[in-house]
Scaffold this motif. Structure first.
Motif, mmCIF file in Angstrom:
data_model
loop_
_atom_site.group_PDB
_atom_site.id
_atom_site.type_symbol
_atom_site.label_atom_id
_atom_site.label_comp_id
_atom_site.label_asym_id
_atom_site.label_seq_id
_atom_site.Cartn_x
_atom_site.Cartn_y
_atom_site.Cartn_z
ATOM 1 N N THR A 105 18.691 -72.860 14.350
ATOM 2 C CA THR A 105 19.216 -71.702 15.100
ATOM 3 C C THR A 105 18.231 -71.225 16.162
ATOM 4 O O THR A 105 18.625 -70.562 17.123
ATOM 5 N N PHE A 154 19.229 -69.075 19.738
ATOM 6 C CA PHE A 154 19.150 -67.613 19.731
ATOM 7 C C PHE A 154 17.714 -67.172 20.071
ATOM 8 O O PHE A 154 16.762 -67.907 19.817
ATOM 9 N N VAL A 192 17.365 -63.048 16.618
ATOM 10 C CA VAL A 192 18.009 -63.817 15.544
ATOM 11 C C VAL A 192 17.194 -65.063 15.197
ATOM 12 O O VAL A 192 16.990 -65.402 14.027
ATOM 13 N N TRP A 252 14.054 -64.025 13.177
ATOM 14 C CA TRP A 252 14.374 -63.719 11.776
ATOM 15 C C TRP A 252 14.733 -64.992 11.008
ATOM 16 O O TRP A 252 14.412 -65.128 9.816
#
Length: 357
Positions: A18, A22, A168, A171
């Motif tokens: 990801t 992001f 995002v 995290w």
């Protein structure tokens, strides 16, 4: 390695993917002349504005204080990070496939070190931009002033409020590291049963504590008022009377300040779409100006003797006794309100309905 540990490690590898799509980090700037704010998204291989011209506007503002331009092509870390994360992803899948604990240990340690190096490098990058100023070309020079934004949290820089929080992708990286540490901890008891009948869950709990501590250390908090400088978020008036000042703290850490309680109430009703995004709401104790009280613990009084900046006559106090000392002729049964009843009375006069907070 157990099957569960191998699956968790593979899941950590998937979460790292990801990071390519992001933002790893977000930096936003608030100022009266930019009511919508300016923002940067720090991606794995690029730095972009939140809106189309944000990066250009930030570079223009940097010029006034002698700060370097932010040129993504000139930042070497943006060329290195995609390869480093690809290596970690391949490593996670390799560890899950081979199932060797020593490789998992190596992967977790390497991931932890790279994360630490990345955070230190980011802080140094912010330090360089905030301190190495070209004062010979700057239009604004404040002796002793630096403009380094915070690594995590919020900070006032002249009339700008800077917020810096993981995106995002950031995290997801913390979560992936936590999963790797949990996988390492869960795999450990099986090896130690030869020596002890008690399973060791401490390592797994310790691994889970890292991201939790990171989040706990970033709990949004109210801020002190800067009288004569802060501007109300609703009516855009300068806040210069601490007796009636108030503020909303959002879960993102963003703080909205107000010069009166009636402006605070109207802002919540008209401009906050979802009050579950609000972390807390604070009002100044009118008997001790500047002393903040959570609205759920405060009492509210509306009286003609209370000359609030916007004329609503609302003030907050830490207790009913404190309110009676300040406004002796109030009726405690009729004139003293809780947070919810104050909002109902305030909104009834405006023909609006308060939401659930």
């Amino acid at each position: 390695m157990t099957t569960r540990s191998r699956l968790l490690t593979a899941l950590a590898g998937l979460m790292l993917i990801t990071m390519y799509f992001f933002p790893l980090w977000r930096i936003t700037l608030e100022a009266p002349q930019y009511p919508e704010g300016l923002g940067l998204r720090i991606m794995l291989s690029d730095v972009r504005g939140v809106n189309e011209f944000d990066l250009q506007n930030i570079n223009n503002l940097n010029h006034y204080i002698g700060m370097q331009r932010i040129e993504p092509d000139a930042i070497p870390e943006l060329k290195i990070m995609p390869w480093a994360i690809a290596f970690l992803i391949a490593g996670a899948f390799g560890v899950a496939l081979l199932g060797r604990r020593r490789w998992l240990t190596t992967w977790v340690v390497l991931f932890g070190l790279l994360s630490l190096v990345g955070l230190v490098d980011f802080w140094l990058w912010e330090y360089d931009y905030g301190h190495n100023l070209d004062t010979s070309t700057a239009a604004i020079v404040v002796p002793g002033m630096s403009y380094q934004p915070p690594l995590i949290g919020s900070k006032q820089l002249l009339n700008f409020k800077a917020h810096s929080w993981p995106g995002v992708g950031g995290w997801a990286a913390f979560a992936a590291l936590g999963l790797g540490m949990v996988a390492w901890g869960l795999d450990r008891p099986k090896r130690r049963r030869k020596f002890s009948a008690k399973p060791s869950a401490g390592a797994a709990l310790g691994a889970l504590a890292l991201p939790l501590l990171l989040v706990a250390g970033c709990t949004p908090e109210p801020e002190p008022f800067h009288l004569g400088q802060d501007e109300g978020a609703y009516c855009r008036m300068t806040i210069d009377d601490a007796r009636f000042a108030s503020q909303i703290v959002m879960k993102t850490g963003r703080v909205y300040k107000f010069d009166s309680i009636e402006c605070l109430s109207r802002y919540l009703a008209e401009q906050v779409q979802d009050e579950t995004d609000v972390h807390s709401v604070w009002v100044s104790d009118a008997a001790e100006p500047g002393q903040l009280v959570n609205v759920t613990e405060a009492v509210f009084v509306q009286h003609e003797r209370l000359r609030s900046p916007m004329g609503g006559g609302w003030a907050a106090f830490a207790s009913v006794a404190s309110a009676q000392e300040t406004v002796p002729d109030i009726d405690p049964d009729a004139d003293v309100h809780t947070w919810l009843s104050m909002r109902r009375v305030s909104h009834a006069s405006l023909g609006t309905r308060p939401s659930g907070m």
